[in-house]
Design a protein around this motif. Structure first.
Motif, PDB file in Angstrom:
ATOM      1  N   VAL A  64     -34.189  23.399  30.600  1.00 38.26           N
ATOM      2  CA  VAL A  64     -34.821  23.293  29.289  1.00 38.26           C
ATOM      3  C   VAL A  64     -35.935  24.331  29.193  1.00 38.26           C
ATOM      4  O   VAL A  64     -36.895  24.300  29.955  1.00 38.26           O
ATOM      5  CB  VAL A  64     -35.416  21.888  29.071  1.00 38.26           C
ATOM      6  CG1 VAL A  64     -36.119  21.817  27.721  1.00 38.26           C
ATOM      7  CG2 VAL A  64     -34.327  20.825  29.161  1.00 38.26           C
TER       8      VAL A  64
ATOM      9  N   ASP B  87     -38.507  22.406  24.227  1.00 39.20           N
ATOM     10  CA  ASP B  87     -38.245  21.057  23.743  1.00 39.20           C
ATOM     11  C   ASP B  87     -39.506  20.590  23.027  1.00 39.20           C
ATOM     12  O   ASP B  87     -40.528  20.311  23.660  1.00 39.20           O
ATOM     13  CB  ASP B  87     -37.903  20.116  24.904  1.00 39.20           C
ATOM     14  CG  ASP B  87     -37.382  18.763  24.407  1.00 39.20           C
ATOM     15  OD1 ASP B  87     -37.942  18.232  23.433  1.00 39.20           O
ATOM     16  OD2 ASP B  87     -36.411  18.248  25.002  1.00 39.20           O
TER      17      ASP B  87
ATOM     18  N   TYR C 105     -34.615  21.824  20.619  1.00 36.65           N
ATOM     19  CA  TYR C 105     -34.589  22.172  22.039  1.00 36.65           C
ATOM     20  C   TYR C 105     -33.651  23.347  22.294  1.00 36.65           C
ATOM     21  O   TYR C 105     -32.744  23.637  21.496  1.00 36.65           O
ATOM     22  CB  TYR C 105     -34.154  20.959  22.877  1.00 36.65           C
ATOM     23  CG  TYR C 105     -32.746  20.484  22.589  1.00 36.65           C
ATOM     24  CD1 TYR C 105     -31.631  21.049  23.223  1.00 36.65           C
ATOM     25  CD2 TYR C 105     -32.519  19.469  21.654  1.00 36.65           C
ATOM     26  CE1 TYR C 105     -30.350  20.618  22.941  1.00 36.65           C
ATOM     27  CE2 TYR C 105     -31.242  19.033  21.372  1.00 36.65           C
ATOM     28  CZ  TYR C 105     -30.152  19.607  22.020  1.00 36.65           C
ATOM     29  OH  TYR C 105     -28.880  19.189  21.722  1.00 36.65           O
TER      30      TYR C 105
END
Length: 247
Positions: free
Chosen positions: A65, A68, A58
């Motif tokens: 994010v 991931d 990730y």
């Protein structure tokens, strides 16, 4: 800047395999990836930018994010809001300085919005490119090419600037001058950066956190402030790290 990365990538070429295993985190605004050529620094930078898809892991930028593997997240490069300056600058040879700087702002069809055109002109002035704004890259000096690439990377007001050995194509006197110019620009634009280098002088000039690479893996993470506060020499500490890479 809040930054967290834990990725793995296997690459094969000519029957040989290279394994990138990169893991670190920081809240500092100036991060330098340091180590010998071929140790995985640029691959990591490309993964951060979205130009290289890791096999596993990730990447988080300021809590967001952007990759991931477990959750199937891989935010496209254009949506990560990062600016990237390539080692060879990668300017478009058929475009002028003005067109290169405005490339990321220009719609697919049509002209720049007036506000974006004004942004381009401001950057041209800030980086001292007014006299060459109508010239193409072939007519520019190394320093002018670098300033054009940096202006282009900053035109879209990115949240993070990625620099891949930005001084390696310059001779020594120009390299020293451009370090000062880059430091000034970063202060003016107040933007976090991640820089790739194998030059300890550049680490001393820019780094708050130093991530040391060897053979595709992160071997150490140093705080420049903590090294200084301990009375140790940052340059000597890094030289020892480089020496280990060649044992």
């Amino acid at each position: 800047m809040q930054f967290e990365l834990d990725i793995t990538k296997r690459l094969r070429s000519g029957g040989e395999e290279f394994l990138l295993r990169s893991r670190f985190s920081t809240t500092d605004r100036a991060l330098v990836l340091f180590g010998p050529s071929g140790s995985g620094k640029t691959l990591t930078l490309r993964a951060i930018a979205g130009m290289l898809k890791p096999d596993e892991g990730y990447i988080k930028l300021n809590g967001n994010v952007v990759f991931d593997s477990a959750k199937g997240i891989n935010v496209p490069t254009r949506d990560r809001n990062v600016g990237y300056v390539f080692q060879d600058y990668a300017l478009f040879p058929h475009q002028t300085v003005r067109q290169n700087v405005g490339f990321g702002l220009k719609p697919l069809f049509g002209k720049l919005h007036p506000a974006d055109a004004e942004r381009v002109e401001e950057l041209i002035q800030v980086f001292g490119l007014a006299s060459v704004a109508s010239k193409k890259p072939v007519a520019l000096s190394g320093g002018q090419q670098q300033r054009t690439a940096l202006a282009r990377a900053l035109a879209t007001s990115p949240n993070l600037l990625l620099l891949d050995e930005p001084f390696s194509a310059l001779d020594q006197p120009l390299r020293l001058r451009m370090r000062d110019e880059l430091a000034s620009a970063l202060e003016n634009f107040n933007i976090p950066l991640i820089m790739v280098t194998h030059d300890s002088d550049e680490v001393e000039s820019f780094a708050e956190t130093i991530v040391v690479y060897r053979d595709g893996s992160v071997t150490d993470v140093h705080s420049a402030r903590e090294i200084s506060d301990s009375g140790l020499s940052l340059t000597e500490t890094l030289r020892k790290q480089v020496a280990l890479a060649y044992q």
